[in-house]
Every structure is written in structure tokens, then in C-alpha cells.
Design an enzyme around this catalytic site. Structure first.
Site, PDB file in Angstrom:
ATOM      1  N   LYS A  20       0.847  -1.259  -0.225  1.00  0.00           N
ATOM      2  CA  LYS A  20       0.097   0.014  -0.085  1.00  0.00           C
ATOM      3  C   LYS A  20       0.837   1.207   0.045  1.00  0.00           C
ATOM      4  O   LYS A  20       2.137   1.270   0.159  1.00  0.00           O
ATOM      5  CB  LYS A  20      -0.803   0.004   1.163  1.00  0.00           C
ATOM      6  N   TYR A  60     -12.193  -2.549  -3.325  1.00  0.00           N
ATOM      7  CA  TYR A  60     -12.575  -2.935  -2.097  1.00  0.00           C
ATOM      8  C   TYR A  60     -14.022  -2.896  -2.095  1.00  0.00           C
ATOM      9  O   TYR A  60     -14.936  -2.470  -0.899  1.00  0.00           O
ATOM     10  CB  TYR A  60     -12.091  -1.563  -1.114  1.00  0.00           C
ATOM     11  N   ASN A 123      -1.660  -0.137   7.396  1.00  0.00           N
ATOM     12  CA  ASN A 123      -1.230  -1.376   7.740  1.00  0.00           C
ATOM     13  C   ASN A 123      -0.335  -2.122   6.673  1.00  0.00           C
ATOM     14  O   ASN A 123      -0.103  -3.235   6.478  1.00  0.00           O
ATOM     15  CB  ASN A 123      -2.225  -2.495   8.105  1.00  0.00           C
ATOM     16  N   HIS A 126      -1.631  -5.431   1.334  1.00  0.00           N
ATOM     17  CA  HIS A 126      -3.148  -6.118   1.144  1.00  0.00           C
ATOM     18  C   HIS A 126      -2.772  -7.448   0.622  1.00  0.00           C
ATOM     19  O   HIS A 126      -1.853  -7.811  -0.064  1.00  0.00           O
ATOM     20  CB  HIS A 126      -3.846  -5.467   0.119  1.00  0.00           C
ATOM     21  N   GLU A 137      -9.476  -9.617  -7.530  1.00  0.00           N
ATOM     22  CA  GLU A 137      -8.549  -8.442  -7.680  1.00  0.00           C
ATOM     23  C   GLU A 137      -7.459  -8.721  -8.478  1.00  0.00           C
ATOM     24  O   GLU A 137      -7.117  -7.667  -9.123  1.00  0.00           O
ATOM     25  CB  GLU A 137      -8.077  -8.643  -6.131  1.00  0.00           C
TER      26      GLU A 137
END
Ligand code: UDP
Ligand code: MG
Length: 162
Positions: A20, A60, A123, A126, A137
Site C-alpha cells: 500500500k 474494495y 497496515n 494487502h 482482485e
């Protein structure tokens, strides 16, 4: 020929893994890739791109009703990401194990989030959470010709049921 999204449940299982924007900014690209390479998974697609809001939303889509959705989309589209497809036996489930729990505060040491992150909203990585999301995805971020199907001679040293 196997679809470019992989074949879940086989040695050709594929998962979508992304570093990310915070992981890129923090200089953790090599460290995160090394976890997957060292584990034995095969890198079959890789690119850096800056997600549009629209692509982040479709990525998402299953979280659209969550209170954190708007902030999540803003976060995911706040800078370039490194998008990857990793292949191997149990790549989806084991990929999640390598990442660690969603909230880094709960992620155990030894995992990527457990070692390298503090906050659920930052975080750093992914990973697809199941076969259906992996297919969705991978197709959301990659065209078939961007994914390479290639033999690796060391595979017999990495996978066997003996
Ligand atoms: N997230 C958040 N707040 C939460 C839960 C999730 O900001 O309370 C973010 C976090 O970056 C997470 C992402 O939304 O990685 C997607 O959530 P999901 O539950 O799918 O976690 P993941 O599959 O990434 O572990
Ligand atoms: Mg998820």
C-alpha cells in the site's frame, strides 16, 4: 491453459498482494517482496501504479458499507502502490499468514504487519482473503498479458507431498 487469475486449490493458485502507499513511502518494498520470495512463492506479475479512486473502490467493493470505506479508499489511492500476483500451493491462505492480522496491534511478531506496522489504518500491505476475491482482485489490477506463466526448475525443491 490455466486462467491468468490462477487455479485455487492447485499448485497454480494465485493471490493478489499489494504494498500500500504507506509501505512504498516507508521504503518497505524490498522487505515485503523478500518475505514472499523467501517463503518459496513464485512472482508472476508486478507493477507500480497510482490507484484512481474508482479502481480503489472496485478493489474494495465488498467493504462499501463499512464506516471506514471512504477513508480506506482515500488511503489506498493516496500514492503509488506495488501490485503483485504470487503463485503457489495455498498462496491465498498462506499469503494472509505472511501478512498477519488486519490490525497490526494484533498481528504476531514474525508477520509483515506484526513486525513493520502499528495502525489498522496504515497496515502497509494487502492480500486476497479467498479464491473469489483473488480472482476479482487480480482481474481488477492486471490484464492477462501482464501475468507470466513460467516454469521454475527449483519448484521440485519447494513443493512435494512425499
Ligand atoms: N481497515 C480500517 N479500519 C478497520 C478495518 C479495516 O481502516 O476497522 C482497513 C485496513 O487498511 C484493512 C482494509 O481496511 O487492511 C481492508 O479491510 P479488511 O477487513 O479486508 O482487512 P485485510 O483483508 O486487509 O486484512
Ligand atoms: Mg480484505
Amino acid at each position: 491453459k490455466a486462467p491468468f487469475t490462477g487455479v485455487p486449490g492447485t499448485d497454480k493458485e494465485r493471490t493478489f498482494i499489494a504494498i500500500k502507499p504507506d509501505g512504498v513511502q516507508r521504503g518497505l518494498i524490498a522487505a515485503i517482496i523478500a518475505r514472499f520470495e523467501n517463503k518459496g512463492f513464485k512472482l508472476v506479475a508486478l507493477k507500480m501504479l497510482w490507484p484512481t479512486k474508482e479502481k480503489a473502490e472496485s478493489h474494495y467493493a465488498d467493504l462499501a458499507t463499512k464506516p471506514f470505506f471512504k477513508g480506506l479508499v482515500a488511503y489506498f489511492s493516496s500514492g503509488p502502490i506495488v501490485a503483485m500476483v504470487w503463485e503457489g500451493k495455498d498462496a491465498i491462505k498462506t499469503g494472509r499468514v505472511l501478512l498477519g492480522a488486519t490490525n497490526p496491534a494484533a498481528a504476531v511478531p514474525g508477520t509483515i504487519r506484526g513486525d513493520l506496522a502499528i495502525s489498522v489504518g496504515r497496515n502497509i500491505c494487502h492480500g486476497s482473503d479467498g479464491p473469489e476475491s483473488a480472482v476479482h482482485e487480480i482481474a481488477n489490477w492486471f490484464a492477462p498479458e501482464e501475468v507470466s506463466d513460467y516454469p521454475r526448475s527449483l519448484d521440485e525443491w519447494i513443493v512435494s507431498d512425499n
